[in-house]
Design an enzyme around this catalytic site. Structure first.
Site, PDB file in Angstrom:
ATOM      1  N   CYS A   1      61.211  46.971  75.460  1.00  0.00           N
ATOM      2  CA  CYS A   1      60.334  47.145  74.528  1.00  0.00           C
ATOM      3  C   CYS A   1      60.785  45.775  73.508  1.00  0.00           C
ATOM      4  CB  CYS A   1      61.082  48.465  73.826  1.00  0.00           C
ATOM      5  SG  CYS A   1      60.696  50.429  74.910  1.00  0.00           S
TER       6      CYS A   1
ATOM      7  N   HIS B   1      52.906  52.469  70.682  1.00  0.00           N
ATOM      8  CA  HIS B   1      53.105  51.149  71.877  1.00  0.00           C
ATOM      9  C   HIS B   1      53.828  51.190  73.223  1.00  0.00           C
ATOM     10  CE1 HIS B   1      58.037  50.091  71.977  1.00  0.00           C
ATOM     11  NE2 HIS B   1      58.113  51.091  72.426  1.00  0.00           N
TER      12      HIS B   1
END
Lengths: 391, 348, 130
Positions: free
Chosen positions: A89, A338
């Protein structure tokens, strides 16, 4: 080393973009950033693309070449070097850092840092599996560790050690939704209540659905140049005051302290040293709130609040726009969504919009210094940047 | 030379389902079923348990109880009718998981409910011929009963492991003699690829269980010149609570003799594990000098009878290893839905 | 998971075999071939853990990947082994009032399988040690 500035930024709308592919969003972001920067295609020297798992999400690797090919002929006509950067991420944050280092070192002058992820082409269990690959596959993944599960274990430990409550966790999501209402690219532009968070379905106890950032498609890009030539392109360059990156053990179980992300602690510390600033100087911070507990840990580990005080601070409103420090004025990962590889770049875009004074109803008043904080895995990688509208 | 059990260990999953709960789904009469079967509840494996995990836990308990070095084991045989693989031995996984050496032999056995005692006999042969030092014989099952079949009320999960050796300083229970009785009697079977076994209903009784257990037991008693009165305890294969009681009575054994080894009432039929769990429960309470008579039964059909004499060494067994009584305590009860999930009757 | 990838870690998974550094005395699970504290001057040897420890933290997983869907809800935990290292594992057999600090012991369980026809993965999970 040369000072570096961002002269253009663009974020696609984040959400379930059923009609758009990975390359569609990446190209939209890249072209958007180039237009915002007012640079010509011929001027671009290199590109870095943050992407976590094209292989698992859309069956595509070699993302650097793919995006360069489809983005304004950068591959076919100009043959520029294009590099995919992967750190789960934190892929976007690391792509930005690679671009900054390339420019700062003098290797290149005009560099695009992009991030893109297409997550909705596979089902929920597939997404859970792809994300779990950011943990230690052999020793965490095989035991059934999911990402919400790892952060839930951080949350449980934080609650046990500091008395943090579910209401305090929920207040993070509530605040980020409040901010997201005013962000046109946000996946969720609705307000929620603490009660709604506490009544949402359990994902990984003590974390519930509304403690978690969603599954999102999207892309973002910025254009990075030497600070000395930035004004040639724009009247409002945003200067990079610090770029830092730190690592920690891949497995959560091997950490010095389960409730502390040492990668955040060190990346934060090094960024402040590089920028010669302290937490008090920062006007707002975009932190990696993949889960509500992650924001609480981040604001502690970066030094904005004492360790253990993040839950209380969030609940008391200290992290709202106008509070002690505005945290995630964009709405964060929770409200914006996200798209993992894109998030680190989107955070930089938000810093650019805010420091230019273009953030509309979510504008942090008189913002001069912004920090972005992008985490990979359960905290094995962290990238921190500090930006300012003053050189 | 004496041959005998140098250690033993059992394992039973924590989950149970009551006969009432199964009866509720199929409109059965719970009191009639309980009276007819003399089984009140049965064990069910956890979602992550199977014959391999049960065999490993039982074997580890046996090794720990005897404080034995697993490297001495020269053969591992696991008897089961529900091995997780059709091809790929359970016993090699057990070997690795108990820390045995690679310089040994292993194989899996199947003989309905008596594969475990068959493994004991093979180990006796290898130990007696001095081909190996110690042999590990395991009986374990996670048996299937088709929905609404009579077997569904009893088919349970569990197992036991016996470590067979010849060192007189180690033998806790000498196996004085064993004998078997074997015929081709198709009273229960499961064809390749079929999920559930089939059986001959009442045909499983007299021509199956009773004929084979009686003949096997009598042949051993005759060989030894002994009668039921020469034994302190007796263990018979226990597909339900009724069969072992009836066969014991006909052979002249009393209820008191079979009571300690009659685990079936709150456990169900653990198939290959059943006789060995019954023996384990008896060894748990036996004293030096006690004689135990054991007869297993496997459909298809055959029986293995054993005459066992407990030695002074039983006092040396590690005390903190779980007894069958302890393994049966503290159950987690399942409703039929969860039971069906545990048994893989709900397909994903 | 491809067969060799599971097979090569079998010993560690079945019997909690990790390593320890003779120089600094620190234990590692999973096995590390280089001591992170002594680095190249460390002396690494195999070490079998006793399989006892306590719960550091845990979560009840309700949403999982497909491989673990049939187990939900299941308890994921970090257990600190008595010899030192912390490991990620599952706590099985449905403890009713699990809490941080509870004593646990190792048990042998199925970790998963490569679909319905592929190989079965076995290894170590934990139960509350009463």
């Amino acid at each position: 080393m040369r000072d570096v500035a961002i002269i253009g930024a663009y974020t696609t709308v984040f959400g379930e973009l059923w009609e758009k592919s990975l390359r569609d969003t990446a190209v939209e972001a890249g072209v958007g950033a180039i237009e915002d920067a007012n640079v010509a295609g011929e001027e671009i020297d290199a590109m870095y693309v943050g992407n976590m798992s094209g292989g698992k999400f859309v069956g595509q690797e070699h993302i650097g070449a793919l995006v360069a090919d489809y983005a304004a002929g950068l591959a076919r006509e100009f043959h520029i070097p294009s590099t995919r950067v992967e750190a789960a991420c934190a892929s976007g944050g690391l792509a930005l850092r690679q671009a900054i280092m390339a420019v700062s070192s003098g290797f290149h002058d005009v560099v695009i840092a992009a991030g893109a992820e297409k997550m909705t082409d596979i089902d929920g269990t597939g997404v859970t599996d792809a994300l779990a690959a950011a943990a230690d596959r052999e020793w965490e993944g095989i035991m059934g560790a999911t990402f919400p599960g790892l952060y839930a274990m951080i949350a449980r430990y934080h609650m046990h050690k500091y008395g943090t409550t579910s209401e305090q966790l929920a207040s993070v999501a509530v605040k980020n939704h409040d901010n997201g209402v005013h962000n046109p690219i946000a996946q969720f532009r609705n307000k929620i209540t603490i009660d709604q968070v506490l009544r949402s379905s359990k994902v990984a106890d003590p974390l519930r659905l509304l403690d978690c950032s969603p599954v999102t498609d999207g892309a973002a890009a910025v254009v990075v140049v030497p600070a000395d030539i930035a004004k040639k392109y724009t009247d409002t360059p945003i200067y990079v005051k610090a770029s830092s990156q730190a690592s920690d053990t891949i497995s959560l179980d091997d950490r010095r302290d389960i409730a502390t992300l040492d990668a955040s602690v060190f990346a934060g510390k090094w960024a402040f040293e590089m920028a010669k600033l302290t937490p008090k100087d920062i006007d707002f911070v975009e932190v990696h709130d993949c889960f509500t507990i992650a924001e609480i840990c981040a604001i502690e580990d970066l030094g904005f609040f004492k360790k253990g005080d993040g839950g209380r601070a969030s609940y008391d409103g200290d992290t709202r726009i106008g509070g002690k420090i505005a945290v995630n004025p964009s709405g964060g990962l929770k409200a914006c969504g996200h798209p993992v590889g894109a998030t680190g770049i989107k955070q930089a875009c938000e810093a650019v919009y805010q420091l230019r004074g273009e953030a509309g109803k979510r504008q942090v008043p008189n913002a001069k210094y912004a920090m972005t904080h992008n985490v990979g895995g359960s905290g094995a990688t962290c990238a921190v940047h500090i930006f300012s509208n003053e050189r | 030379m004496k041959i005998g059990i140098v250690s033993y260990g059992a394992y039973i999953p924590r989950y149970r389902i009551k006969v009432e709960e199964i009866a509720k789904v199929w409109n059965g009469d719970p009191s009639a079923l309980k009276g007819g079967l003399k089984v009140f509840e049965k064990s069910v494996p956890a979602l992550d348990e199977d014959v391999v995990t049960i065999a490993v836990e039982a074997s580890r308990n046996a090794i720990e109880r005897g404080n034995l070095d697993a490297k001495r084991i020269g053969a591992i045989y696991t008897g089961s009718e529900s091995h997780p693989y059709a091809v790929k031995p359970t016993s090699t996984i057990v070997a690795e998981a108990v820390g045995a050496t690679s310089d040994m032999t292993a194989a899996d056995f199947e003989f309905a409910c008596k594969a475990g005692t068959a493994a004991v006999q093979v180990c006796m042969g290898l130990v007696g011929s001095k081909m190996i030092d110690l042999g590990l014989a395991i009986g374990a099952d996670v048996s299937q009963g088709a929905p609404n079949d009579a077997l569904e009320y009893t088919a349970a999960a569990g197992g036991a492991a016996m470590i067979i050796g010849r060192n007189e300083d180690e033998i806790i229970a000498e196996i004085e003699c064993t004998s078997s009785y074997t015929t081709d009697t198709p009273d229960f079977w499961r064809r390749e690829g079929q999920p559930y076994p089939r059986h001959g209903g009442r045909f499983t009784g007299d021509p199956g269980y009773f004929k084979h257990v009686t003949n096997g037991a009598n042949s051993l008693l005759k060989k030894l010149g002994k009668t039921a009165k020469d034994y302190d305890y007796a263990v018979f294969h226990q597909p339900n609570g009724k069969f072992p009681e009836r066969v014991a009575k006909s052979l002249g054994f009393t209820q008191e003799q079979i009571e300690p080894g009659l685990a079936v009432t709150n456990l169900g039929n653990t198939y290959s594990g059943a006789s060995l769990i019954g023996l384990s429960a008896t060894l748990d309470i036996a004293e030096p000098g006690d004689r135990i008579f054991v007869t297993s039964y496997g459909s298809g059909s055959g029986s293995d009878a054993f005459s066992i004499k407990v030695t002074e060494n039983i006092k040396k067994c590690a005390k903190d290893v779980p007894t069958v009584e302890k393994l049966l305590s503290n159950p987690i009860y399942l409703d039929y839905g969860k039971y069906a999930h545990h048994k893989g009757k709900i397909k994903f | 998971m491809p067969v060799p990838r599971f097979w090569r870690e079998q010993k560690g998974r079945y019997n909690l075999i990790g390593t320890y550094c003779k120089k600094c005395g620190k234990h590692f699970y999973p096995a590390r071939s280089i001591c992170p504290f002594c680095r190249r001057s460390g002396e690494i040897e195999d070490f079998q853990f006793k399989g006892k420890g306590e719960i550091v933290t845990y979560s009840v997983i309700h949403a999982s990947s497909e491989d673990f869907d049939h187990l939900t809800p299941y308890i994921l935990a970090i257990v600190k082994l008595d010899e030192g290292p912390c490991i990620t594992t599952q706590i099985v057999d449905e403890p009713t009032d699990i809490k941080i600090g509870d004593r646990v012991k190792a048990v042998f369980r199925r970790l998963g399988s490569d679909g319905k026809a592929g190989i079965i993965y076995y290894g170590t999970k934990f139960v509350i040690d009463n």
